[in-house]
Write a protein that holds these residues in place. Structure first.
Motif, PDB file in Angstrom:
ATOM      1  N   ALA A  12       2.415   1.235 -27.713  1.00  0.00           N
ATOM      2  CA  ALA A  12       3.965   1.978 -27.687  1.00  0.00           C
ATOM      3  C   ALA A  12       3.593   3.522 -26.320  1.00  0.00           C
ATOM      4  O   ALA A  12       4.373   3.289 -25.450  1.00  0.00           O
ATOM      5  CB  ALA A  12       4.491   2.253 -29.099  1.00  0.00           C
ATOM      6  N   VAL A  13       3.017   3.841 -26.995  1.00  0.00           N
ATOM      7  CA  VAL A  13       2.286   4.912 -26.614  1.00  0.00           C
ATOM      8  C   VAL A  13       1.162   5.149 -25.506  1.00  0.00           C
ATOM      9  O   VAL A  13       0.612   6.489 -24.530  1.00  0.00           O
ATOM     10  CB  VAL A  13       2.195   6.136 -27.473  1.00  0.00           C
ATOM     11  N   ASP A  14       0.316   4.248 -25.064  1.00  0.00           N
ATOM     12  CA  ASP A  14      -0.665   4.067 -24.373  1.00  0.00           C
ATOM     13  C   ASP A  14      -0.296   3.041 -23.190  1.00  0.00           C
ATOM     14  O   ASP A  14      -0.113   2.141 -23.005  1.00  0.00           O
ATOM     15  CB  ASP A  14      -2.075   3.914 -25.108  1.00  0.00           C
ATOM     16  N   ALA A  15      -0.239   4.197 -21.939  1.00  0.00           N
ATOM     17  CA  ALA A  15       0.439   3.363 -20.976  1.00  0.00           C
ATOM     18  C   ALA A  15      -0.698   2.879 -20.665  1.00  0.00           C
ATOM     19  O   ALA A  15      -0.602   1.374 -20.015  1.00  0.00           O
ATOM     20  CB  ALA A  15      -0.010   4.569 -19.791  1.00  0.00           C
ATOM     21  N   SER A  16      -1.970   2.168 -20.223  1.00  0.00           N
ATOM     22  CA  SER A  16      -2.887   1.294 -20.027  1.00  0.00           C
ATOM     23  C   SER A  16      -2.887   0.562 -21.289  1.00  0.00           C
ATOM     24  O   SER A  16      -2.796  -1.084 -20.581  1.00  0.00           O
ATOM     25  CB  SER A  16      -4.573   2.372 -19.914  1.00  0.00           C
ATOM     26  N   VAL A  17      -2.925   0.318 -22.404  1.00  0.00           N
ATOM     27  CA  VAL A  17      -2.634  -0.623 -23.799  1.00  0.00           C
ATOM     28  C   VAL A  17      -1.584  -1.311 -23.553  1.00  0.00           C
ATOM     29  O   VAL A  17      -1.597  -2.877 -23.370  1.00  0.00           O
ATOM     30  CB  VAL A  17      -2.941   0.492 -25.159  1.00  0.00           C
ATOM     31  N   VAL A  70       9.224  -0.424 -21.940  1.00  0.00           N
ATOM     32  CA  VAL A  70       8.946   1.152 -22.619  1.00  0.00           C
ATOM     33  C   VAL A  70       7.572   1.344 -22.872  1.00  0.00           C
ATOM     34  O   VAL A  70       7.252   1.339 -23.375  1.00  0.00           O
ATOM     35  CB  VAL A  70       9.689   0.694 -24.202  1.00  0.00           C
ATOM     36  N   ALA A  71       6.316   0.029 -23.482  1.00  0.00           N
ATOM     37  CA  ALA A  71       5.144  -0.456 -23.842  1.00  0.00           C
ATOM     38  C   ALA A  71       4.558   1.325 -23.070  1.00  0.00           C
ATOM     39  O   ALA A  71       5.317   1.009 -21.488  1.00  0.00           O
ATOM     40  CB  ALA A  71       4.804  -1.699 -23.237  1.00  0.00           C
ATOM     41  N   GLY A  72       4.241   1.989 -23.782  1.00  0.00           N
ATOM     42  CA  GLY A  72       3.125   2.140 -23.146  1.00  0.00           C
ATOM     43  C   GLY A  72       3.856   4.057 -23.062  1.00  0.00           C
ATOM     44  O   GLY A  72       3.429   4.915 -21.835  1.00  0.00           O
ATOM     45  N   GLN A  73       5.152   4.284 -22.868  1.00  0.00           N
ATOM     46  CA  GLN A  73       6.030   5.175 -22.583  1.00  0.00           C
ATOM     47  C   GLN A  73       7.495   5.255 -23.314  1.00  0.00           C
ATOM     48  O   GLN A  73       8.177   5.888 -23.803  1.00  0.00           O
ATOM     49  CB  GLN A  73       6.949   4.928 -21.165  1.00  0.00           C
TER      50      GLN A  73
END
Length: 698
Positions: free
Chosen positions: A615-620, A630-633
């Motif tokens: 959810a918070v790490d763009a690469s993951v 939404v994923a990563g941001q």
């Protein structure tokens, strides 16, 4: 684009600390990584750092060390320059400055203090340093006790010196000006200062900032502390030489003053202590006993047994000399002076032309919303449509301290509940400057409102078995009384919980404020102010194990709350797996909640189930859910249950140093917010402002 500025006083004791704090706070609203640097500091007896470096480093938790924060002690700088080693002098300053510049988005450089032997050489050196670092200057003048000519002459010389060095001047700020002279001084500055002096601002003098603490009095008089060592943060707002009889002294005694009297005048000492315990006389901040006459042991024993003894200092000098020395005592803003810091920041915000400042500085813009930007944004939102918030816990000193700060910020109106005399006395004992005309005190046990409030509660709750007698009794409870004020529109919101449980705060709201139409759940979010952004965590305070339907409603409420406070909602419903990879009742609950969210609130971007790292790490996020918006941001993170949410927010808060603002309750018809019983004054201030903003949308 400007990435650094140079703050330079035009003369000593101009109140540079206030301007430094204000500039630092203002820059932090635009960019997250700001450093502080002083090329030259005064020699320190213990080889340490100076007060402003300590203040800024501690206040803003800067990662830089004291050694990184300055280049030279004054004696070292004088020696190098005196031996013709100007290149070495400038090179060292430049290297230290560049080291900070490379690690930060902005560097605020503060010039030297012009205090002490050899200060004559510092003005030209400051201009030279600014030139060699390529920095524009902000010039700070002094207004206290000066004619217009005496104020303007040093500023004019400073402008000419910096112009001679081809250094751009952003503006001129004159500090410590009598309030009635501010407009006249601004006109004179416009008339007499050259166009190259930039924007002009004037900051009025403040009695609290101008008053030294008893610790400063003791240090600068070389005094020995006999009693009251725990109250040395009391302010000396006036000094009174007391050589008259006690009855005459009582006639002229001033609030927050320090009495200077011979050490053998025990009548003055004992009389002042009694006066401080009486509501019929002012309360003094402390006393200085002169002549080296300490009280006899019997009096020591007596005083040791008394509660709330003000600081009693002892000096060897006699009364006349001590009074003369007291006139030279200077006050400063230390890292521990939260009250002075807050006043300084508010004075800067209200009186400095921030639009002109921003335009001149053209500071680097940080990606996302930093904590400082967020808190500043909240204050701006609250000020646009002022609301009135009731604070039921008027006897809690943190509430009273928050009221003083909020009155200075002037973005919200307040009502405080409690016994009027007790509240006023507590504020007086704490030395707070609260205007109770602006923030009225209501005693729920002695007000004409009680009968009507009890009748209203009875009508609402009689079907639940509440009698009029029970309703009358409940209305003596501050939580019920405050909530009824909100219900009847006599207050726009309520903040409580500093001295009460969450249940005690929320129960009345659930009983007669109730939830908004279309909402079934009261939930909460915390605004987590991380180093480079602000995100919302929900629900970390109210619902232990929500169903899919409840989880979807919590997520929608949280997205709406985030949007209301200037955060673009990108909602992540968290689980132990991402996408379709996981199976089981818990992940299915989150999957169903996500489906319901999309059906009910298609205007918001949402992803779920999703793991926290995705959810918070763009690469993951890109690896696990490559097509997600939404994923990563994610900016709104919804936890599947209270256990996960509460532990996560506390872990992030403790391990990263993030500021957690909340819990902010959502779903109610009108805003009622709960504080932690361990809350800080800053938490109360932020929660009151947030509650006022919530009230704007009702």
């Amino acid at each position: 684009m400007i990435q650094s500025i140079f703050l330079s006083s035009a003369e000593p004791y101009s109140g540079k600390s206030l301007v430094t704090l204000g500039v630092f706070e203002t820059i932090l609203r635009r960019t997250p990584k700001v450093a502080f640097f002083k090329p030259i500091i005064r020699d320190q007896p213990d080889g340490g750092s100076d007060k402003n470096i300590q203040l800024i480093r501690k206040r803003y938790n800067l990662p830089q060390t004291c050694e990184q924060s300055f280049a030279y002690y004054r004696s070292e700088a004088q020696r190098l320059i005196g031996h013709g080693k100007m290149d070495e002098f400038v090179e060292t300053i430049l290297l230290k400055f560049k080291a900070l510049e490379e690690e930060n988005d902005f560097v605020i450089v503060e010039g030297s203090d012009y205090i002490g032997e050899g200060s004559y050489f510092e003005f030209d050196i400051n201009a030279l340093v600014a030139k060699n670092l390529g920095l524009p200057a902000l010039i700070i003048g002094l207004g206290k006790g000066r004619s217009m000519e005496e104020i303007l002459n040093p500023i004019t010389m400073a402008v000419e010196t910096f112009n001679h060095q081809d250094t751009k001047i952003l503006g001129v700020v004159v500090n410590r000006v009598m309030p009635e002279r501010t407009d006249q001084l601004l006109a004179e500055m416009k008339k007499h200062l050259p166009a190259s002096s930039g924007f002009h601002s004037v900051i009025p003098i403040d009695p609290v900032l101008s008053s030294p603490t008893l610790k400063e009095v003791a240090d600068q008089l070389g005094a020995h502390v006999l009693f009251g060592a725990d109250k040395l943060d009391n302010l000396a707002m006036a000094f009174q030489s007391v050589a008259m009889q006690l009855n005459n002294y009582l006639k002229v005694m001033k609030d927050n003053s320090v009495a200077i009297t011979p050490g053998d005048r025990l009548d003055i000492l004992m009389g002042a202590l009694q006066a401080n315990s009486s509501r019929n006389f002012p309360s003094i901040s402390g006393m200085v006993l002169t002549g080296g006459y300490d009280p006899p042991k019997e009096v020591f024993k007596l005083l040791e047994g008394l509660p709330n003894v003000f600081p009693v200092l002892s000096v060897e000098d006699y009364t006349f000399q001590t009074s003369v020395n007291a006139g030279s005592i200077t006050s400063s803003i230390s890292a521990e002076s939260d009250r002075k810091i807050n006043i300084a920041l508010e004075l800067f915000d209200k009186n400095v032309d921030l639009d002109a400042f921003y335009e001149s500085v053209a500071s680097t813009q940080a990606a996302g919303m930093t904590p400082k930007m967020f808190i500043y944004h909240l204050q701006k939102l609250a000020s646009k449509n002022r609301k009135r918030i009731v604070l039921p816990e008027g006897n809690d000193e943190r509430i009273l301290k928050a009221i003083e700060i909020l009155q200075k910020k002037d973005v919200v109106d307040m009502i405080v509940l409690g016994h009027e005399e007790e509240v006023r006395n507590k504020a007086k004992t704490l030395g707070l400057l609260i205007d109770f005309e602006k923030t009225p005190i209501i005693d729920p046990t002695h007000t004409e409102k009680s009968e009507a409030y009890a009748q209203e509660l009875y009508e609402i709750r009689k079907s639940k078995g509440v009698s009029l007698e029970m309703a009358t009794d409940l209305m003596t409870d501050v939580s019920y009384f405050g909530t009824m004020m909100v219900h009847k529109g006599e207050a726009d919101g309520m903040v409580s919980g500093a001295a009460h449980t969450t249940q005690h705060t929320i129960r009345p709201a659930l009983q007669f404020i109730k939830t908004k139409p279309g909402y079934n759940v009261v939930s909460s979010v915390f605004f987590m102010c991380l180093e480079d952004r602000v995100v919302a965590y929900g629900d970390c305070a109210v619902n232990p194990n929500p169903t899919s339907e409840e989880l979807a409603e919590i997520a929608i409420s949280s997205a709406e709350t985030a949007e209301r406070f200037g955060i673009e909602p990108k909602v992540a419903l968290l689980s132990y797996s991402s996408g379709e990879s996981g199976k089981g009742a818990e992940v299915d609950k989150v999957r169903n909640a996500t489906k319901l969210f999309k059906e009910k609130a298609p205007q918001f971007k949402v992803e779920g189930p999703i793991q926290y790292d995705a959810a918070v790490d763009a690469s993951v996020g890109k690896k696990k859910l490559p097509n997600s918006e939404v994923a990563g941001q994610a900016s709104v993170l919804i936890f599947p249950d209270l256990n996960t949410g509460n532990n996560t927010y506390k872990a992030v808060q403790r391990e990263t140093g993030a500021i957690a603002i909340g819990p902010v309750l959502q779903g109610l018809n009108k805003p009622v917010n709960d504080l932690s019983r361990g809350c800080l004054v800053e938490d109360i201030v932020n929660t009151v402002i947030i509650t006022a903003i919530q009230a704007q949308s009702e």
